[in-house]
Design an enzyme around this catalytic site. Sequence first.
Site, PDB file in Angstrom:
ATOM      1  N   ALA A   1      -4.925   1.887   5.279  1.00  0.00           N
ATOM      2  CA  ALA A   1      -4.784   2.058   3.841  1.00  0.00           C
ATOM      3  C   ALA A   1      -3.926   2.239   2.995  1.00  0.00           C
ATOM      4  O   ALA A   1      -4.520   2.273   1.917  1.00  0.00           O
ATOM      5  CB  ALA A   1      -5.790   3.790   3.921  1.00  0.00           C
ATOM      6  N   LYS A   2      -2.957   2.405   3.513  1.00  0.00           N
ATOM      7  CA  LYS A   2      -1.303   2.176   3.091  1.00  0.00           C
ATOM      8  C   LYS A   2      -1.790   2.859   1.368  1.00  0.00           C
ATOM      9  O   LYS A   2      -1.691   2.624   0.283  1.00  0.00           O
ATOM     10  CB  LYS A   2      -1.556   0.678   2.060  1.00  0.00           C
ATOM     11  CG  LYS A   2      -1.313  -0.366   3.298  1.00  0.00           C
ATOM     12  CD  LYS A   2      -1.087  -1.758   2.700  1.00  0.00           C
ATOM     13  CE  LYS A   2      -0.389  -3.164   3.889  1.00  0.00           C
ATOM     14  NZ  LYS A   2      -1.856  -2.944   5.321  1.00  0.00           N
ATOM     15  N   ARG A   3      -1.412   4.192   1.765  1.00  0.00           N
ATOM     16  CA  ARG A   3      -2.190   4.748   0.415  1.00  0.00           C
ATOM     17  C   ARG A   3      -0.691   5.679   0.235  1.00  0.00           C
ATOM     18  O   ARG A   3       0.326   5.114   1.280  1.00  0.00           O
ATOM     19  CB  ARG A   3      -2.910   6.116   0.836  1.00  0.00           C
ATOM     20  CG  ARG A   3      -4.141   6.023   1.173  1.00  0.00           C
ATOM     21  CD  ARG A   3      -4.996   5.646   0.050  1.00  0.00           C
ATOM     22  NE  ARG A   3      -6.684   4.934   0.247  1.00  0.00           N
ATOM     23  CZ  ARG A   3      -6.824   4.880   0.402  1.00  0.00           C
ATOM     24  NH1 ARG A   3      -6.255   3.296   0.857  1.00  0.00           N
ATOM     25  NH2 ARG A   3      -8.512   4.472   0.521  1.00  0.00           N
TER      26      ARG A   3
END
Lengths: 272, 272
Positions: free
Chosen positions: B95-97
């Site tokens: 998700a690379k949040r």
Amino acid sequence: MSIKELVKQINAKKSFLCIGLDVDLNKIPEHLLKEEDPIFAFNKQIIDATHHLAVAYKPNTAFYEAYGIKGWESLGKTISYLNEKYPEIFTIADAKRGDIGNTSAMYARAFFEDMNFDSVTVAPYMGSDSVEPFLSFEGKFTILLGLTSNKGAFDFQTGISDGKELYKKVLERSREWENSERLMYVVGATKAEYLADIRRIIPDSFLLVPGVGAQGGSLEEVCKYGITEDIGLLINSSRGIIYASSGTDFAEASRAKAEELQKQMEDILNKR
Amino acid sequence: MSIKELVKQINAKKSFLCIGLDVDLNKIPEHLLKEEDPIFAFNKQIIDATHHLAVAYKPNTAFYEAYGIKGWESLGKTISYLNEKYPEIFTIADAKRGDIGNTSAMYARAFFEDMNFDSVTVAPYMGSDSVEPFLSFEGKFTILLGLTSNKGAFDFQTGISDGKELYKKVLERSREWENSERLMYVVGATKAEYLADIRRIIPDSFLLVPGVGAQGGSLEEVCKYGITEDIGLLINSSRGIIYASSGTDFAEASRAKAEELQKQMEDILNKR
């Protein structure tokens, strides 16, 4: 939306206020919890009460994702409501996305096409090919993280990278990317003293400025160093406005808080 | 899940393969499009055909978000299916949040609680207080972007920041954060020659390694420099496996491709 339309709206409303719709079910007035969609019910009333005082709304996607499918439904209803009822409003999906090219293209599609936001926030760590897919959408804006408002900004963003602070390198490099005229930047209000330097690198770009209010940033300071001919600022306030009251008067209370900020902005605009 | 359980699974299956479930409706076999939920139907068959050859699955959230609410439903069904039918599998929300503290906490809740993923990928740009909320979850892992597989990695990650490459600074600093034993790192297979240096900084951490296959990285090279006593690697392949065939035999074809990689991994493990 075009920058021209955004500037026109700012001048008409005498406001460059952005309202952050960071909705936490633990913080909204209790009477709303019996609604079928409490988050949307809350947003709708906040928007109706403040739309004449603000030029932009910024839901942070984290607050919607935390409620799963229901949260995404609330987000979808919120952006549709804004687009239908107040099409002049600039909308920002505060999502801080960014991935390799073909994947960033999917995110761009999610926010620009599926939900029809005017803009989305994007993290720069993965570089040009993680951002350019967002920039390829005409009439849409990509708001790149520059210098953020949190204390962790000092971990990497202000480190000296190839002779200059990393955030300055991000600002400079990004200007060379394809369609870079569709870039805006996040710069935290808690770091207003950096704005003079930032304006030397990006003299005209719009800045999305969080951190006024709850996080302690000053509107005057931000404007002193950051304002441009076309204003060039969107000042965000979230908690300070939307949680102004936890009673049935929450919408009125949010309007009063938004009006306070709008009046300060009007003063600043009139003094120019 | 614990590292111990992950290592046990790796040794039992003689595999450290992670399969990326990056599902694009334009690429899946046409006969699935008449299913009520084509994405989930596709994932279910891929998972059933490959679960004995892989130790982890990694849906990239962009591919689900692009389809709006329906996409989120497909993602929810996929993670529930994995957790119920193959609970030994390590699951990764790619998700690379990353956001300011209270907001990152909401993302952590979305992926760790609402969907019950074992891990989530996170971008480091905003620093310690954007990552620590993820690290506070016991039995969950945060996979921090280190050196990514795309060309844009050279824009900022390899720049010299305070005397060392930014990605090395990220690796070093992150080890000082609270609950840093719950960190893993993304290192692209296309940059295998960097792994010797990386292992000097994080000798034991698990690395999630994308870029073998379609992106051109070499499994041998990655293992040569990156393998540890406990293996310490999750090698991801997405397109090379899941799109091995566009016919009704797609699941069998994906099994064959996964088996090829698993056999190579088994050889590497046997030679140690």
